[in-house]
Design a protein around this motif. Sequence first.
Motif, PDB file in Angstrom:
ATOM      1  N   PHE A  63       0.820  -1.461   0.125  1.00 18.98           N
ATOM      2  CA  PHE A  63       0.580  -0.081   0.160  1.00 18.98           C
ATOM      3  C   PHE A  63       0.912   1.117   0.074  1.00 18.98           C
ATOM      4  O   PHE A  63       1.738   0.809   0.436  1.00 18.98           O
ATOM      5  CB  PHE A  63      -0.756   0.365   1.157  1.00 18.98           C
ATOM      6  N   ARG A  64       0.495   1.902  -0.205  1.00 19.00           N
ATOM      7  CA  ARG A  64       1.094   3.081  -0.328  1.00 19.00           C
ATOM      8  C   ARG A  64       0.214   4.161  -0.154  1.00 19.00           C
ATOM      9  O   ARG A  64      -0.670   4.444   0.063  1.00 19.00           O
ATOM     10  CB  ARG A  64       0.555   4.156  -1.871  1.00 19.00           C
ATOM     11  N   ALA A  65       1.066   4.665   1.549  1.00 16.03           N
ATOM     12  CA  ALA A  65       0.666   5.329   2.718  1.00 16.03           C
ATOM     13  C   ALA A  65       0.924   6.994   2.402  1.00 16.03           C
ATOM     14  O   ALA A  65       2.407   6.969   2.551  1.00 16.03           O
ATOM     15  CB  ALA A  65       0.814   4.577   3.806  1.00 16.03           C
ATOM     16  N   ASP A  66       0.957   7.696   2.023  1.00 21.28           N
ATOM     17  CA  ASP A  66       1.352   8.726   2.584  1.00 21.28           C
ATOM     18  C   ASP A  66       0.712   9.239   4.206  1.00 21.28           C
ATOM     19  O   ASP A  66      -0.083   9.594   4.695  1.00 21.28           O
ATOM     20  CB  ASP A  66       0.509  10.237   1.558  1.00 21.28           C
ATOM     21  N   HIS A  67       2.262   9.269   5.051  1.00 23.46           N
ATOM     22  CA  HIS A  67       2.739   9.876   6.354  1.00 23.46           C
ATOM     23  C   HIS A  67       1.815  11.663   6.383  1.00 23.46           C
ATOM     24  O   HIS A  67       1.511  11.856   5.634  1.00 23.46           O
ATOM     25  CB  HIS A  67       3.831   9.846   6.510  1.00 23.46           C
ATOM     26  N   LYS A  68       1.219  11.777   7.621  1.00 28.16           N
ATOM     27  CA  LYS A  68       1.347  13.099   8.147  1.00 28.16           C
ATOM     28  C   LYS A  68       2.438  13.555   7.849  1.00 28.16           C
ATOM     29  O   LYS A  68       1.999  15.248   8.093  1.00 28.16           O
ATOM     30  CB  LYS A  68       0.586  12.312   9.742  1.00 28.16           C
ATOM     31  N   SER A  69       2.878  13.248   7.365  1.00 34.22           N
ATOM     32  CA  SER A  69       4.634  13.767   7.555  1.00 34.22           C
ATOM     33  C   SER A  69       4.657  14.303   5.771  1.00 34.22           C
ATOM     34  O   SER A  69       4.933  15.611   5.737  1.00 34.22           O
ATOM     35  CB  SER A  69       5.814  13.315   7.285  1.00 34.22           C
ATOM     36  N   GLY A  70       3.416  13.937   5.296  1.00 35.35           N
ATOM     37  CA  GLY A  70       3.214  14.145   3.455  1.00 35.35           C
ATOM     38  C   GLY A  70       4.278  13.722   2.452  1.00 35.35           C
ATOM     39  O   GLY A  70       4.276  13.028   1.777  1.00 35.35           O
ATOM     40  N   ARG A  71       5.182  12.565   3.573  1.00 34.33           N
ATOM     41  CA  ARG A  71       5.869  11.639   2.515  1.00 34.33           C
ATOM     42  C   ARG A  71       5.322  10.366   2.049  1.00 34.33           C
ATOM     43  O   ARG A  71       4.674   9.583   3.734  1.00 34.33           O
ATOM     44  CB  ARG A  71       7.152  11.632   3.264  1.00 34.33           C
ATOM     45  N   PRO A  72       5.397  10.022   1.150  1.00 30.20           N
ATOM     46  CA  PRO A  72       4.556   8.337   1.052  1.00 30.20           C
ATOM     47  C   PRO A  72       5.791   7.578   1.476  1.00 30.20           C
ATOM     48  O   PRO A  72       7.527   7.334   0.964  1.00 30.20           O
ATOM     49  CB  PRO A  72       4.326   8.899   0.049  1.00 30.20           C
ATOM     50  N   GLN A  73       5.489   6.427   2.076  1.00 27.44           N
ATOM     51  CA  GLN A  73       6.377   4.427   1.945  1.00 27.44           C
ATOM     52  C   GLN A  73       5.425   3.755   1.860  1.00 27.44           C
ATOM     53  O   GLN A  73       3.994   4.080   1.503  1.00 27.44           O
ATOM     54  CB  GLN A  73       6.629   4.998   3.121  1.00 27.44           C
ATOM     55  N   LEU A  74       5.933   2.471   1.392  1.00 24.09           N
ATOM     56  CA  LEU A  74       5.060   1.804   1.419  1.00 24.09           C
ATOM     57  C   LEU A  74       4.788   1.060   1.882  1.00 24.09           C
ATOM     58  O   LEU A  74       6.066   0.755   3.230  1.00 24.09           O
ATOM     59  CB  LEU A  74       5.703   0.646  -0.053  1.00 24.09           C
ATOM     60  N   HIS A  75       3.764   0.586   2.336  1.00 21.38           N
ATOM     61  CA  HIS A  75       3.328  -0.595   4.001  1.00 21.38           C
ATOM     62  C   HIS A  75       3.119  -1.916   3.076  1.00 21.38           C
ATOM     63  O   HIS A  75       2.033  -1.789   2.345  1.00 21.38           O
ATOM     64  CB  HIS A  75       2.203  -0.248   4.666  1.00 21.38           C
ATOM     65  N   LEU A  76       3.037  -2.913   3.917  1.00 18.76           N
ATOM     66  CA  LEU A  76       2.508  -4.320   3.304  1.00 18.76           C
ATOM     67  C   LEU A  76       1.180  -4.145   4.416  1.00 18.76           C
ATOM     68  O   LEU A  76       0.605  -3.497   6.070  1.00 18.76           O
ATOM     69  CB  LEU A  76       3.285  -5.094   4.532  1.00 18.76           C
ATOM     70  N   GLY A  77      -0.178  -4.963   4.058  1.00 17.09           N
ATOM     71  CA  GLY A  77      -1.204  -5.469   4.351  1.00 17.09           C
ATOM     72  C   GLY A  77      -1.888  -6.798   4.343  1.00 17.09           C
ATOM     73  O   GLY A  77      -1.115  -7.518   2.702  1.00 17.09           O
ATOM     74  N   ARG A  78      -2.595  -7.629   4.647  1.00 17.36           N
ATOM     75  CA  ARG A  78      -3.185  -8.606   5.239  1.00 17.36           C
ATOM     76  C   ARG A  78      -4.989  -8.813   5.312  1.00 17.36           C
ATOM     77  O   ARG A  78      -5.345  -7.221   5.799  1.00 17.36           O
ATOM     78  CB  ARG A  78      -2.675  -8.934   6.295  1.00 17.36           C
ATOM     79  N   SER A  79      -5.171  -8.919   4.488  1.00 16.50           N
ATOM     80  CA  SER A  79      -6.955  -9.513   3.918  1.00 16.50           C
ATOM     81  C   SER A  79      -7.257 -10.532   4.155  1.00 16.50           C
ATOM     82  O   SER A  79      -6.599 -11.805   3.256  1.00 16.50           O
ATOM     83  CB  SER A  79      -7.279  -8.412   3.246  1.00 16.50           C
ATOM     84  N   LYS A  80      -8.146 -11.101   4.615  1.00 12.41           N
ATOM     85  CA  LYS A  80      -9.103 -12.115   4.620  1.00 12.41           C
ATOM     86  C   LYS A  80      -9.413 -12.653   2.745  1.00 12.41           C
ATOM     87  O   LYS A  80     -10.294 -13.255   2.036  1.00 12.41           O
ATOM     88  CB  LYS A  80     -10.098 -12.900   5.544  1.00 12.41           C
ATOM     89  N   ASP A  81     -10.787 -11.463   3.222  1.00 12.21           N
ATOM     90  CA  ASP A  81     -11.571 -10.810   1.847  1.00 12.21           C
ATOM     91  C   ASP A  81     -10.996 -10.266   0.584  1.00 12.21           C
ATOM     92  O   ASP A  81     -11.939 -10.071  -0.004  1.00 12.21           O
ATOM     93  CB  ASP A  81     -12.477 -10.913   2.050  1.00 12.21           C
ATOM     94  N   ALA A  82      -9.826  -9.934   0.929  1.00 10.88           N
ATOM     95  CA  ALA A  82      -9.550  -8.493  -0.100  1.00 10.88           C
ATOM     96  C   ALA A  82     -10.118  -7.708  -0.469  1.00 10.88           C
ATOM     97  O   ALA A  82      -9.935  -6.538  -0.665  1.00 10.88           O
ATOM     98  CB  ALA A  82      -9.460  -9.270  -1.861  1.00 10.88           C
ATOM     99  N   LEU A  83     -11.448  -7.309   0.753  1.00  8.66           N
ATOM    100  CA  LEU A  83     -11.470  -5.930   0.736  1.00  8.66           C
ATOM    101  C   LEU A  83     -11.287  -5.026   2.127  1.00  8.66           C
ATOM    102  O   LEU A  83     -11.435  -3.876   2.533  1.00  8.66           O
ATOM    103  CB  LEU A  83     -12.774  -5.937   0.658  1.00  8.66           C
ATOM    104  N   SER A 105      14.193   7.900   0.342  1.00  6.66           N
ATOM    105  CA  SER A 105      13.625   8.459   1.115  1.00  6.66           C
ATOM    106  C   SER A 105      11.499   8.458   1.071  1.00  6.66           C
ATOM    107  O   SER A 105      10.987   9.269   2.099  1.00  6.66           O
ATOM    108  CB  SER A 105      14.425   9.590   0.894  1.00  6.66           C
ATOM    109  N   TYR A 106      11.428   8.171   0.229  1.00 11.07           N
ATOM    110  CA  TYR A 106      10.338   8.834  -0.656  1.00 11.07           C
ATOM    111  C   TYR A 106       9.597   7.251  -1.495  1.00 11.07           C
ATOM    112  O   TYR A 106      10.739   6.724  -2.126  1.00 11.07           O
ATOM    113  CB  TYR A 106       9.570   9.950  -0.736  1.00 11.07           C
ATOM    114  N   SER A 107       8.399   6.879  -1.195  1.00  6.84           N
ATOM    115  CA  SER A 107       7.729   5.319  -2.552  1.00  6.84           C
ATOM    116  C   SER A 107       6.743   5.618  -2.287  1.00  6.84           C
ATOM    117  O   SER A 107       5.490   5.899  -1.358  1.00  6.84           O
ATOM    118  CB  SER A 107       8.314   4.246  -1.227  1.00  6.84           C
TER     119      SER A 107
END
Length: 339
Positions: A63-83, A105-107
């Motif tokens: 996931f592309r997560a734009d942090h509250k600093s404004g800078r984007p980074q990548l985060h892993l996520g898991r789901s059972k139903d993909a929703l 430094s950003y992603s």
Amino acid sequence: MSNSTIIGDALPNIPWQDKPTGFEGIIWRHDANPIINWNPTKKSARIFNSAVVCHGDGYLGIFRADHKSGRPQLHLGRSKDALSWDIEEEEIHWVDEQGKPYQPSYSYDPRLVEIEGTYYIIWCTDFGGAALGVGSTKDFKTFVRLENPFIPFNRNGVLFPKKINGNFIMLSRPSDSGHTPFGDIFLSESPDLVYWGKHRRVMTSGGSGWWQSLKIGAGAVPIETSEGWLLFYHGVTGTCNGFVYSFGAALLDLECPSKVLYRTRDYILTPEMPYETTGFVPNVTFPCATLQDAATGRITIYYGAADTYVAVAYTQVDELISYIKNNSELVSGDEEEYR
Ligand code: BMA
């Protein structure tokens, strides 16, 4: 109908909703969109433009997560139903091929694909300017950054899900250091993900469809079908109020994917819903991933909306391919012979 089929695995449990009665479009939205809303984790203001795969008896996403600093980074996520997604609070920590920390430094704008048992992530990173990063993982615990494939500036890197004629195949969009008011989709080949060449222009912006007049960029990992590689891509037009991102679809030749066979003249989805027209950046629909079930031809599309939300839409391969073929317009430049 053309009896087009998806070449791939049966994934009967992917998210799905039937087309609403009376709906005339070719892609219909999930009725509980967006599936990820503002401030989804403590650190993240917005999650959007993200990629998912089926994994084990569930799903994983980058996931592309734009942090509250404004800078984007990548985060892993898991789901059972993909929703409904459980997204890690901490961003992915990358190491180089020797195991030493190698953190961008950003992603942003990740794409995710499995090729021969290894998962590859392509994203936009800093490399003396916006450029593509490539990394791999086998277990979603260790994430290894590989060589950056291209010099700046480049965005929208998408790897095909298999090698063709022995080479990895990547779509990308050479760009500039800013918000890039131009851009076509190119293809490059590599035997080893280090050395890239045989560059070809695949698709050109413009044509009679104004929604893609300024620039286009590859969206989701291409889907292998009986009629060619099915590519969802984004097309951008400029207005007095800024860019508008819609999406279209194309079919690329199975053996020679730099050759575009058909592409939609009209957009197949454009910002209409409040979560698409309103947000951090209004009027953006940005496809980044799909899940598809070869048995039924169902395709579930994940897209970023308004640089704020993750949303889902659905289509059916047979109907979509008929539509692409019957509503196609190649743009001047698409048929140039570099091959
Ligand atoms: C592009 C990228 C995308 C974004 C889009 C609209 O240049 O930055 O991540 O969704 O602009 O803001």
